[in-house]
Every structure is written in C-alpha cells, then in structure tokens.
Design a protein around this motif. Structure first.
Motif, PDB file in Angstrom:
ATOM      1  N   GLY A 153       3.928   8.158   7.019  1.00 53.63           N
ATOM      2  CA  GLY A 153       2.991   7.481   6.123  1.00 53.63           C
ATOM      3  C   GLY A 153       2.702   8.198   4.825  1.00 53.63           C
ATOM      4  O   GLY A 153       2.209   7.574   3.873  1.00 53.63           O
ATOM      5  N   ALA A 157       2.210   6.604   0.992  1.00 55.93           N
ATOM      6  CA  ALA A 157       0.930   6.677   0.288  1.00 55.93           C
ATOM      7  C   ALA A 157       1.111   7.230  -1.126  1.00 55.93           C
ATOM      8  O   ALA A 157       0.498   6.736  -2.085  1.00 55.93           O
ATOM      9  CB  ALA A 157      -0.056   7.545   1.073  1.00 55.93           C
ATOM     10  N   ARG A 160       2.637   4.656  -3.373  1.00 58.70           N
ATOM     11  CA  ARG A 160       1.658   3.668  -3.829  1.00 58.70           C
ATOM     12  C   ARG A 160       0.676   4.247  -4.839  1.00 58.70           C
ATOM     13  O   ARG A 160      -0.102   3.509  -5.445  1.00 58.70           O
ATOM     14  CB  ARG A 160       0.854   3.124  -2.642  1.00 58.70           C
ATOM     15  N   ASP A 162      -1.766   6.186  -3.971  1.00 60.81           N
ATOM     16  CA  ASP A 162      -3.059   6.207  -3.279  1.00 60.81           C
ATOM     17  C   ASP A 162      -3.413   7.647  -2.942  1.00 60.81           C
ATOM     18  O   ASP A 162      -3.094   8.159  -1.854  1.00 60.81           O
ATOM     19  CB  ASP A 162      -2.976   5.345  -2.020  1.00 60.81           C
ATOM     20  N   ALA A 164      -6.285   9.123  -2.330  1.00 63.75           N
ATOM     21  CA  ALA A 164      -7.234   9.304  -1.232  1.00 63.75           C
ATOM     22  C   ALA A 164      -6.515   9.248   0.115  1.00 63.75           C
ATOM     23  O   ALA A 164      -6.750  10.089   0.999  1.00 63.75           O
ATOM     24  CB  ALA A 164      -8.330   8.247  -1.295  1.00 63.75           C
ATOM     25  N   ALA A 165      -5.642   8.256   0.276  1.00 65.57           N
ATOM     26  CA  ALA A 165      -4.886   8.148   1.527  1.00 65.57           C
ATOM     27  C   ALA A 165      -3.953   9.341   1.693  1.00 65.57           C
ATOM     28  O   ALA A 165      -3.797   9.875   2.803  1.00 65.57           O
ATOM     29  CB  ALA A 165      -4.096   6.849   1.557  1.00 65.57           C
ATOM     30  N   ALA A 168      -5.918  12.364   2.869  1.00 64.36           N
ATOM     31  CA  ALA A 168      -6.281  12.239   4.277  1.00 64.36           C
ATOM     32  C   ALA A 168      -5.080  12.521   5.178  1.00 64.36           C
ATOM     33  O   ALA A 168      -5.204  13.183   6.223  1.00 64.36           O
ATOM     34  CB  ALA A 168      -6.835  10.838   4.549  1.00 64.36           C
ATOM     35  N   LEU A 169      -3.901  12.036   4.782  1.00 65.61           N
ATOM     36  CA  LEU A 169      -2.696  12.271   5.577  1.00 65.61           C
ATOM     37  C   LEU A 169      -2.264  13.736   5.516  1.00 65.61           C
ATOM     38  O   LEU A 169      -1.792  14.289   6.519  1.00 65.61           O
ATOM     39  CB  LEU A 169      -1.577  11.353   5.100  1.00 65.61           C
ATOM     40  N   SER A 200      -3.973  18.115  -3.044  1.00 71.44           N
ATOM     41  CA  SER A 200      -4.343  17.682  -1.699  1.00 71.44           C
ATOM     42  C   SER A 200      -3.928  18.713  -0.658  1.00 71.44           C
ATOM     43  O   SER A 200      -4.660  18.965   0.313  1.00 71.44           O
ATOM     44  CB  SER A 200      -3.691  16.334  -1.385  1.00 71.44           C
TER      45      SER A 200
END
Length: 273
Positions: A153, A157, A160, A162, A164-165, A168-169, A200
């Motif tokens: 995933g 992410a 895209r 993204d 935030a996603a 988190a991943l 991140s």
C-alpha cells in the motif's frame, strides 16, 4: 554525439523514479532526461513477472523508436528485478542501469549486524533479489542478518500524493518490522517511491535511531561512469527541457513533479495506447 546532449531514459511504474531522476539531474547536468511512467499499469509490485517482462519489452521498443536513447535507467526495483536481464539481451547496444535494494552498503554500515528491508512483494519475491541477498550475506560478517517486510500500500499512497496515508503506512510497516527484529539499526528503502517521503520515515524512526539507505546516488554514479565519454564530448551543450511521458492520465505525474521535485512547469504527455 557531438553537439547534442546524451539522452538518458528514466523509467518507473509511476512517480517513484523521481527520487532517482533528482540524483541523475545532479550527477548529469548536461544530459537530456526523458522520463516515462507506466502509470496505466501501476503499481508493479503485485503484477505477474512474465506479464511485466512483456510489458517492459514493448515499452522500451516503442521508446527507442521515438528517441535515440544513449542510456536507460530502470528507476524501479520491481522492473529491475523481473526485467533487466531480458532487456539487456534484447538491446545489447544500449547501456541499462538498474536499481536494487542497497543491501551491500547497508551491511557495511550496520553496527548491530541486523539490516531491515522494506520493498514491494514482487521485489522481495524475485529470484534476482534472493540471489543478491544470498551473495551479500555470504560476504558479510558472521551473524549478520537481513529482515524483510513487504510494505503493501505504501507505493500506491505515494503515487496518489497522499502524504497522510503514506506517513501512517511508514509507521505501521516500520513498527511491524522492528517488532519482528528489534535489533535492526539500518533500513534499506527498497522501492524508489519510498525516499520521496523521507520526512515520514524520519518521523516514524523517532525513538529508533536508524540509518536510512537510498540507492539513488549509487545509480547516478553508475550512469555518470557509463556516459563519461559522451559527457566529455558534448561539454556544456544544452540539455534542453526534461521530457515527461506517461501511459495513463498525466495528472498524477504532473502533480508529483510539483509536489516532490518543486517543478512548476513540467508538461506531461500521455502516450497513445
């Protein structure tokens, strides 16, 4: 070659290769970089290997029909793992640089002897990666260990945009990896998408001091060595604007060049399927 900049093709399944593009831009300031994203087929990590090899073959043949490539960089771990040998056999006149999880520098850097690798399932399951892993461990210090996790995933992410996603991943995959092997002190970012979210990773590493290994600079050094003669011949010849192409809609790559590279004027062209 005289009078024109060498053309370097940079291939990825999507936007992950932008991390390698960035390193190539610094190492090859007079090369013309031509980027191709196969976003119509992204993500590559869960595609069958044989289908990917056929897809890569067709894309590179079409690319060479459009442009006289002097060098091809597969800025995609999965594409390298499943397709580079077939491409080299089909195009013996074209230097091809691949990318692979940076196990050698990671094993050289680790103090604990435990290295973690986050990559796609296709990369980790490939024969090329397994051979690399075995060779690196055979030459490593006694007791050295490599621990892998498929970061499902995460590439999608990042593709895209993204953030935030993606953060988190990064946290969840890193936590799971460390829970299984708490002595890891060096982490290999085994997909070119992953270095695009270094912030991140640093946030996820808080409380766990890890050395992060990104192979993009090593790829750029290899590309530079292969193009040394061409670079000397063209000197300060104009490289022109980078070329940006994709197989799907252009929106994702257009956004990514702004988001990850800070380019405000990149014009992305969608290829006719």
């Amino acid at each position: 070659m005289s009078g024109s900049a060498p053309i370097v093709g940079v291939f990825d399944s999507g936007v992950g290769g932008l991390s390698v593009w960035r390193a190539l831009r610094e190492a090859l300031p007079h090369a013309h970089l031509s980027y191709l994203a196969d976003n119509a087929w992204a993500p590559y990590g869960e595609r069958p290997a044989e289908a990917l090899r056929e897809r890569l073959g067709a894309l590179v043949r079409g690319w060479r029909d459009r442009e006289p490539l002097n060098l091809l960089v597969l800025a995609c771990n999965t594409a390298t793992a499943v397709g580079i040998d077939a491409l080299r056999a089909e195009h013996p006149d074209l230097p091809i640089v691949g990318i692979e999880p940076a196990l050698r520098p990671a094993l050289a850097a680790t103090r604990s002897g435990r290295v973690g690798v986050l990559a796609t399932r296709a990369t980790l399951g490939s024969a090329r990666y397994q051979a690399l892993r075995a060779a690196c461990l055979a030459n490593a210090a006694d007791g050295a260990a490599v621990h892998e996790r498929a970061a499902d995933g995460l590439a999608d992410a990042i593709e895209r945009g993204d953030e935030a996603a993606a953060e988190a991943l990064c946290r969840s995959h890193l936590r799971a990896l460390l829970d299984g092997a708490p002595g890891i002190d060096t982490l290999v970012l085994g997909c070119t998408h992953y270095p695009l979210v270094l912030g991140s990773w640093r946030a996820a590493c808080e409380g766990h001091p890890l050395t992060l290994i990104d192979p993009a600079e090593a790829v750029a050094r290899r590309a530079l060595s292969l193009l040394a003669g061409a670079a000397a011949a063209v000197g300060a010849a104009s490289r022109g604007d980078p070329a940006w192409r994709c197989t799907g809609g252009p929106e994702a790559l257009t956004r990514a060049t702004r988001q990850w590279l800070g380019l405000s004027s990149a014009e992305v062209f969608a290829l006719q399927s």
